[in-house]
Design an enzyme around this catalytic site. Sequence first.
Site, short mmCIF file in Angstrom:
data_model
loop_
_atom_site.label_atom_id
_atom_site.label_comp_id
_atom_site.label_asym_id
_atom_site.label_seq_id
_atom_site.Cartn_x
_atom_site.Cartn_y
_atom_site.Cartn_z
N SER A 133 41.72 36.61 44.16
CA SER A 133 41.80 38.08 43.72
C SER A 133 40.68 38.71 44.72
O SER A 133 39.75 37.90 45.00
CB SER A 133 41.37 38.41 42.29
OG SER A 133 41.20 39.83 42.26
N TYR A 146 35.88 37.57 34.59
CA TYR A 146 36.90 37.53 35.35
C TYR A 146 36.53 37.28 36.91
O TYR A 146 36.80 36.12 37.55
CB TYR A 146 37.86 38.57 35.28
CG TYR A 146 39.31 38.49 36.22
CD1 TYR A 146 40.21 37.62 35.94
CD2 TYR A 146 39.32 39.23 37.34
CE1 TYR A 146 41.15 37.72 36.69
CE2 TYR A 146 40.52 39.41 38.37
CZ TYR A 146 41.28 38.50 37.90
OH TYR A 146 42.61 38.34 38.76
#
Length: 248
Positions: A133, A146
């Site tokens: 990501s 995250y």
Amino acid sequence: MSASPRVAVVTGASSGFGAATAEALARRGFEVVLGARRTDRLRAVAEPLGALWAPLDVTDPASVEAFCAPLERVDVLVNNAGNAFGAESVAEAVEAKWRDMFELNVLGVLRMTRALLPRLVASGDGLIVNVGSIAGFETYPGGAGYTASKHALRALTRTLRLELLGQPVRVTEIAPGLAETEFSLVRHDGDKVRAAKVYEGMQPLVAADVAEAIAWVATRPSHVGIDEMVIRPRDQATAMLVHRRPAT
Ligand code: NDP
Ligand code: 8X3
């Protein structure tokens, strides 16, 4: 005589990027093997593609072992299963959510990779695609659990590429920005209003945008390695800088 199809394993194939990647690879002639926990959803993705599927929880070593054991041949492993849990600040971090993110986004990838690496090497032309990501190299308030997990995944990916030099296995990181899947719904614990706000006034990526990139990587000639690919919506410059249009 035609060569037997290359076999691609896709984790987290019951929705989002994983389901779209299954479709994109099947369309290009791969035999796809799909795993996720929600088997009703997995079956609905697999059946129209004629794909193989089996239950898989990448956080559970026994489930990883049961999923991987019957696979004789594996050419491509797409480590896609992953999610974010919560958006608390560091000061208010919930340790259980951090643990769950590391179990899923980091150790899940480690388990699948370790289990299938011998078969990827034996294929003579293996490929590992880790779905990271932009959170793997950016940070934003409320994202530390995250982003830390995706930074760790990025470190794992880069290390693996070094360790596999000389072996017939390429390693790729795909790093998308904002994409509308079930991701935000999961992150915000099923809160549809909060999830919708993430994409308000901007045009996010859709799952097929990312799947097409993965399929492109998987169809390069075997001497061509794609180390990493960052894919953002045109409306997003960084994790925190997003162009949003006012509601009309
Ligand atoms: P989704 O929530 O739509 O998909 C997540 C997938 O992961 C589901 O198929 C889910 O299946 C699976 N999964 C979750 N937990 C497990 C588990 N323990 N074992 C096996 N599978 C599991 O989100 P996305 O498609 O968006 O996410 C896919 C990947 O893309 C993730 O790694 C995410 O971090 C990454 N990403 C997403 C972005 C976005 O904006 N959407 C941007 C950048 C990266 P099930 O619940 O059935 O097990
Ligand atoms: C998902 C993208 O910006 O929400 O990986 O972290 S972001």
